[in-house]
Design a protein around this motif. Structure first.
Motif, PDB file in Angstrom:
ATOM      1  N   VAL A   1       0.861  -1.181   0.000  1.00 54.70           N
ATOM      2  CA  VAL A   1       0.000   0.000   0.000  1.00 54.70           C
ATOM      3  C   VAL A   1       0.895   1.228   0.000  1.00 54.70           C
ATOM      4  CG1 VAL A   1      -1.740   1.334   1.236  1.00 54.70           C
ATOM      5  CG2 VAL A   1      -1.888  -1.163   1.178  1.00 54.70           C
ATOM      6  N   VAL A   2       0.745   2.063  -1.025  1.00 51.69           N
ATOM      7  CA  VAL A   2       1.467   3.335  -1.099  1.00 51.69           C
ATOM      8  C   VAL A   2       0.430   4.434  -0.909  1.00 51.69           C
ATOM      9  CG1 VAL A   2       2.956   4.818  -2.481  1.00 51.69           C
ATOM     10  CG2 VAL A   2       3.149   2.320  -2.691  1.00 51.69           C
ATOM     11  N   ARG A   3       0.444   5.031   0.290  1.00 49.52           N
ATOM     12  CA  ARG A   3      -0.556   6.046   0.613  1.00 49.52           C
ATOM     13  C   ARG A   3      -0.095   7.425   0.157  1.00 49.52           C
ATOM     14  NH1 ARG A   3      -1.083   2.303   4.643  1.00 49.52           N
ATOM     15  NH2 ARG A   3      -3.233   1.621   5.027  1.00 49.52           N
ATOM     16  N   GLN A   4      -1.083   8.300  -0.048  1.00 51.90           N
ATOM     17  CA  GLN A   4      -0.798   9.675  -0.459  1.00 51.90           C
ATOM     18  C   GLN A   4      -1.565  10.630   0.441  1.00 51.90           C
ATOM     19  OE1 GLN A   4      -4.056   9.448  -4.120  1.00 51.90           O
ATOM     20  NE2 GLN A   4      -2.018  10.146  -4.534  1.00 51.90           N
ATOM     21  N   PRO A   5      -1.173  11.894   0.498  1.00 52.00           N
ATOM     22  CA  PRO A   5      -1.914  12.861   1.322  1.00 52.00           C
ATOM     23  C   PRO A   5      -3.362  12.956   0.871  1.00 52.00           C
ATOM     24  CG  PRO A   5       0.183  13.779   0.571  1.00 52.00           C
ATOM     25  CD  PRO A   5      -0.006  12.501  -0.176  1.00 52.00           C
ATOM     26  N   PRO A   6      -4.289  13.163   1.797  1.00 49.82           N
ATOM     27  CA  PRO A   6      -5.703  13.273   1.418  1.00 49.82           C
ATOM     28  C   PRO A   6      -5.954  14.303   0.328  1.00 49.82           C
ATOM     29  CG  PRO A   6      -5.480  13.118   3.807  1.00 49.82           C
ATOM     30  CD  PRO A   6      -4.090  13.234   3.255  1.00 49.82           C
ATOM     31  N   SER A   7      -5.141  15.356   0.308  1.00 50.23           N
ATOM     32  CA  SER A   7      -5.348  16.402  -0.698  1.00 50.23           C
ATOM     33  C   SER A   7      -5.105  15.899  -2.114  1.00 50.23           C
ATOM     34  CB  SER A   7      -4.413  17.587  -0.415  1.00 50.23           C
ATOM     35  OG  SER A   7      -3.052  17.166  -0.449  1.00 50.23           O
ATOM     36  N   ARG A   8      -4.375  14.783  -2.245  1.00 48.04           N
ATOM     37  CA  ARG A   8      -4.076  14.238  -3.569  1.00 48.04           C
ATOM     38  C   ARG A   8      -5.021  13.094  -3.949  1.00 48.04           C
ATOM     39  NH1 ARG A   8       0.539  15.199  -6.061  1.00 48.04           N
ATOM     40  NH2 ARG A   8       0.771  13.028  -6.750  1.00 48.04           N
ATOM     41  N   ASP A   9      -5.886  12.688  -3.018  1.00 55.40           N
ATOM     42  CA  ASP A   9      -6.838  11.617  -3.293  1.00 55.40           C
ATOM     43  C   ASP A   9      -8.211  12.238  -3.521  1.00 55.40           C
ATOM     44  OD1 ASP A   9      -8.520   9.467  -3.381  1.00 55.40           O
ATOM     45  OD2 ASP A   9      -8.145   8.774  -1.339  1.00 55.40           O
ATOM     46  N   PRO A  10      -8.744  12.177  -4.735  1.00 52.76           N
ATOM     47  CA  PRO A  10     -10.032  12.835  -5.012  1.00 52.76           C
ATOM     48  C   PRO A  10     -11.196  12.223  -4.236  1.00 52.76           C
ATOM     49  CG  PRO A  10      -9.331  11.487  -6.881  1.00 52.76           C
ATOM     50  CD  PRO A  10      -8.173  11.534  -5.938  1.00 52.76           C
ATOM     51  N   ASN A  11     -10.994  11.038  -3.646  1.00 48.28           N
ATOM     52  CA  ASN A  11     -12.081  10.391  -2.914  1.00 48.28           C
ATOM     53  C   ASN A  11     -11.847  10.346  -1.403  1.00 48.28           C
ATOM     54  OD1 ASN A  11     -13.737   9.676  -5.173  1.00 48.28           O
ATOM     55  ND2 ASN A  11     -12.284   8.046  -5.677  1.00 48.28           N
ATOM     56  N   SER A  12     -10.877  11.109  -0.902  1.00 49.35           N
ATOM     57  CA  SER A  12     -10.543  11.044   0.528  1.00 49.35           C
ATOM     58  C   SER A  12     -11.691  11.504   1.418  1.00 49.35           C
ATOM     59  CB  SER A  12      -9.293  11.879   0.825  1.00 49.35           C
ATOM     60  OG  SER A  12      -9.518  13.244   0.514  1.00 49.35           O
ATOM     61  N   HIS A  13     -12.588  12.337   0.885  1.00 46.84           N
ATOM     62  CA  HIS A  13     -13.708  12.819   1.703  1.00 46.84           C
ATOM     63  C   HIS A  13     -14.756  11.742   1.959  1.00 46.84           C
ATOM     64  CE1 HIS A  13     -15.026  13.112  -2.478  1.00 46.84           C
ATOM     65  NE2 HIS A  13     -16.282  13.138  -2.044  1.00 46.84           N
ATOM     66  N   LEU A  14     -14.628  10.593   1.299  1.00 45.99           N
ATOM     67  CA  LEU A  14     -15.637   9.547   1.422  1.00 45.99           C
ATOM     68  C   LEU A  14     -15.371   8.592   2.577  1.00 45.99           C
ATOM     69  CD1 LEU A  14     -16.162   8.666  -2.345  1.00 45.99           C
ATOM     70  CD2 LEU A  14     -17.634  10.064  -0.888  1.00 45.99           C
ATOM     71  N   TYR A  15     -14.201   8.667   3.205  1.00 44.27           N
ATOM     72  CA  TYR A  15     -13.903   7.737   4.299  1.00 44.27           C
ATOM     73  C   TYR A  15     -13.194   8.466   5.432  1.00 44.27           C
ATOM     74  CZ  TYR A  15      -9.390   7.577   1.804  1.00 44.27           C
ATOM     75  OH  TYR A  15      -8.218   7.908   1.175  1.00 44.27           O
ATOM     76  N   ASP A  16     -13.331   7.899   6.634  1.00 52.18           N
ATOM     77  CA  ASP A  16     -12.704   8.457   7.826  1.00 52.18           C
ATOM     78  C   ASP A  16     -11.375   7.791   8.145  1.00 52.18           C
ATOM     79  OD1 ASP A  16     -15.046  10.102   8.405  1.00 52.18           O
ATOM     80  OD2 ASP A  16     -16.025   8.232   9.018  1.00 52.18           O
ATOM     81  N   PHE A  17     -11.252   6.492   7.826  1.00 53.15           N
ATOM     82  CA  PHE A  17     -10.054   5.737   8.190  1.00 53.15           C
ATOM     83  C   PHE A  17      -9.580   4.886   7.014  1.00 53.15           C
ATOM     84  CE2 PHE A  17     -12.279   6.337  12.252  1.00 53.15           C
ATOM     85  CZ  PHE A  17     -11.274   6.966  12.988  1.00 53.15           C
ATOM     86  N   ASP A  18      -8.263   4.799   6.884  1.00 51.39           N
ATOM     87  CA  ASP A  18      -7.606   3.921   5.919  1.00 51.39           C
ATOM     88  C   ASP A  18      -6.578   3.117   6.715  1.00 51.39           C
ATOM     89  OD1 ASP A  18      -6.371   2.694   3.785  1.00 51.39           O
ATOM     90  OD2 ASP A  18      -5.412   4.515   3.015  1.00 51.39           O
ATOM     91  N   LEU A  19      -7.020   2.012   7.320  1.00 49.42           N
ATOM     92  CA  LEU A  19      -6.214   1.283   8.296  1.00 49.42           C
ATOM     93  C   LEU A  19      -5.384   0.175   7.637  1.00 49.42           C
ATOM     94  CD1 LEU A  19      -8.864   0.892  11.145  1.00 49.42           C
ATOM     95  CD2 LEU A  19      -7.226   2.751  10.786  1.00 49.42           C
ATOM     96  N   THR A  20      -4.243  -0.090   8.248  1.00 48.91           N
ATOM     97  CA  THR A  20      -3.391  -1.172   7.745  1.00 48.91           C
ATOM     98  C   THR A  20      -4.065  -2.524   7.918  1.00 48.91           C
ATOM     99  OG1 THR A  20      -2.289  -1.378   9.892  1.00 48.91           O
ATOM    100  CG2 THR A  20      -1.292   0.112   8.287  1.00 48.91           C
TER     101      THR A  20
END
Length: 607
Positions: free
Chosen positions: A154-173
């Motif tokens: 999993v290569v995560r990116q800042p929420p500002s770069r994910d167009p769908n980040s507003h749809l979830y609260d947590f992205d857990l390992t």
């Protein structure tokens, strides 16, 4: 970020390997005897035991784990992995599926394309910077992936770069769902295959994050090994990352009881969100989806079903979606293969037939990209257009088993002895990596549809390579000439993601079987369906049975990139080719001290 090392081992049954090595272990061995299960099953993750589905067999592991250790990093992190090979009498390479390897072409992990295989007792250091998204790694040597050498990235990116980040609260390992098929014997037992007992290459079982249970169809006995449990908190929204690490031809169907899945990405690339109840995926595909914990507190079934050939054995596995402070076991009866969870709206239906009037399915071709697309990709005419029909060649026994001939073959479930062909060529590895030792390879080793060796017959074998100019817009049309019911081949491109421009079958109702000639005619008449409105990006996509797909990408990553069916048993019988993008001058220099390999044929001294 530095990952200390992977150790690969062979193990008897399901066990794990020590500190990042590749080894061989066995299920339920002494290591498992020191483990004590409890209600949460957490203790199993702290001891050197691999349970799988509880059936004893030999396995291959990374760091005594199946799946291997998860790689969790941030965008732009430098990842360094030392792979130590401790597998007795085996060689290995590790491919980082979905990582583009821009500037790190030598670490793509394809034997005799980007590197020499890692010999037993040797260490190879992979170094790369990952593109954002859900990916995974696996052995790209022989059948080792099916025996346990795979894991998540999993290569995560800042929420500002994910167009769908507003749809979830947590992205857990802990919310990675790595699904895989599972044999109850070494994969090599199925290659080339049998004619009488346990024929074909379909698996006995499947796993969720390496866990599961198995019911013996002959005795009815079921193992009591733990199921995978995913925990969520009421009122929260969670991003799940599902990775299909299947190796066989079976599609996988995932349904979660009582919960809608909002698909927000596929193969690491964001898409505009769509709500579904079931996701069907093929080997190598990944789907990210959001689960809203808005149901009554409790535990809910997750059902994984193997479709296609897996339907014969009724292959399925269960997991549990559990609300925090709720029960560990669902109150409802476990779903069975034949009486499963309601499917509802299906993502990626097997018939690939979707239109605006259909409300029970969403095809990949209907997904919309959530990012801007290179305008050149959407031009009416690409710079390069490549038609690639693929099929099986069926041997006659008298031509396969001639004295002093040793051609590869696979014994299909029908008993036919076959090899794979793409554009009438069965891929044969070069004796040395093209990327680092190109000048050491005889030019006669290479071929393609326009340059076939003079002695090539119906089963032409050579290193299939197609040259592509750097920065060209390339269109690839894959045509399924196999035309075998319930079989759709997923094709994976290394080094890139591609735009899915078209998926379909022939609109000509008088044509029952599509082939290259018919596809060329459809293209000339403008009847190959193409969609230019925000097509999704993927790196793995199934060609519909008796159908076609149209892919496009800009060839801006120079190198030698494998393009192949992702079914493991089809890879080993030649359903691959290499796309050479650019020239040797466009590549970064060969790393200092990079291993070399090849023939050793010195002159014979005459005394």
């Amino acid at each position: 970020m530095q990952i200390a090392l992977f150790e690969l081992q062979s193990q008897a049954n399901a066990e794990i390997c020590s500190a990042n090595n590749v080894h061989t272990n066995i299920n339920n061995t002494k290591a498992c005897q020191v483990c004590t299960p409890n209600a949460t099953n957490t203790v199993w993750s702290h001891c050197q035991c691999v349970l799988a589905d509880g059936v004893e067999r030999g396995i291959l592991t990374i760091n005594r784990m199946i799946p291997g250790p998860s790689i969790q990093v941030c965008e732009n992190d430098k990842v360094v992995i030392d792979v130590e090979n401790h597998m007795e009498g085996m060689e290995v390479t590790i491919h980082w599926h979905g990582i583009w390897q821009r500037g790190s072409q030598y670490y793509d992990g394809v034997p005799f394309v980007t590197q020499c295989p890692i010999q037993q007792g040797n260490t190879f250091r992979y170094q790369w910077t990952g593109n954002a998204g859900t990916h995974f790694y696996h052995s790209h040597t022989g059948l080792q992936k099916l025996d346990g050498i795979y894991g998540s990235i999993v290569v995560r990116q800042p929420p500002s770069r994910d167009p769908n980040s507003h749809l979830y609260d947590f992205d857990l390992t802990t919310h990675i769902m790595l699904i895989s098929d599972w044999l109850h014997e070494d994969a090599a037992e199925r290659y080339p295959g049998r004619l009488a007992v346990n024929t074909g290459q379909d698996p006995e079982s499947c796993l969720i994050n390496g866990k599961g249970q198995f019911r013996d169809p002959n005795t009815g006995f079921m193992t009591n090994t733990p199921l995978e449990i995913f925990t969520i908190t009421p009122g929260r929204r969670y991003r799940f990352r599902m990775i299909n690490a299947f190796a066989s031809v079976c599609p996988a169907q995932v349904t979660i009881e009582g919960h809608t899945m909002t698909v927000i990405a596929t193969d690491g690339e964001p898409v505009q969100p769509v709500n579904v109840n079931t996701i069907i995926s093929f080997s190598g595909e990944r789907y990210d989806f959001v689960i809203n914990a808005d149901q009554p507190v409790g535990a809910y079934w997750i059902q994984l079903r193997g479709l296609g050939e897996c339907g014969i054995r009724r292959v399925q596995q269960l997991g549990i979606l559990r609300y925090a402070r709720g029960p560990y076991q669902p109150q409802s009866a476990p779903p069975t293969y034949d009486v499963g969870l309601p499917q509802g709206v299906v993502m990626n239906p097997l018939d690939a037939q979707c239109n605006r009037d259909r409300n029970d399915a969403i095809c990949v071709s209907q997904l919309k990209n959530a990012q801007e697309i290179d305008r050149g990709i959407l031009a009416e005419k690409p710079d390069v257009k490549i038609f690639l029909p693929f099929r099986f060649f069926v041997y006659r026994p008298e031509e396969l088993f001639q004295p002093n001939t040793y051609n590869r073959f696979l014994v299909a479930p029908t008993g036919d002895h076959v090899i794979s062909l793409i554009d009438e060529i069965s891929y044969l590895s070069a004796p040395a990596p093209l990327l680092s030792q190109y000048d050491d390879i005889n030019p006669d080793q290479f071929c393609n549809g326009d340059n076939r060796p003079a002695n090539c017959g119906a089963n032409c074998m050579c290193t299939h390579k197609i040259d592509i100019p750097l920065n060209a817009v390339v269109e690839v049309i894959l045509i399924d000439e196999v035309q075998q019911p319930n079989l759709s081949h997923p094709f994976h491109l290394h080094g890139y993601s591609y735009s899915v421009i078209g998926i379909g079958r022939s609109p000509d109702t008088n044509v029952k079987k599509i082939n290259l000639k018919h596809a060329l005619d459809l293209d000339r008449r403008g009847l190959l369906h193409r969609e230019y409105n925000l097509p999704p990006s993927k790196d793995t996509l199934a060609v519909p049975n008796n159908g076609y797909i149209v892919l496009r990408f800009r060839a801006n990553n120079p190198g030698f990139w494998l393009f192949h069916c992702h079914f493991l048993f089809h890879i080993v019988i030649g359903m691959n080719l290499i796309l050479q993008v650019g020239t040797q001058a466009d590549l970064p220099p060969v790393p200092p001290g990079f291993p070399t390999c090849g023939d050793h044929t010195p002159p014979i001294p005459i005394n």
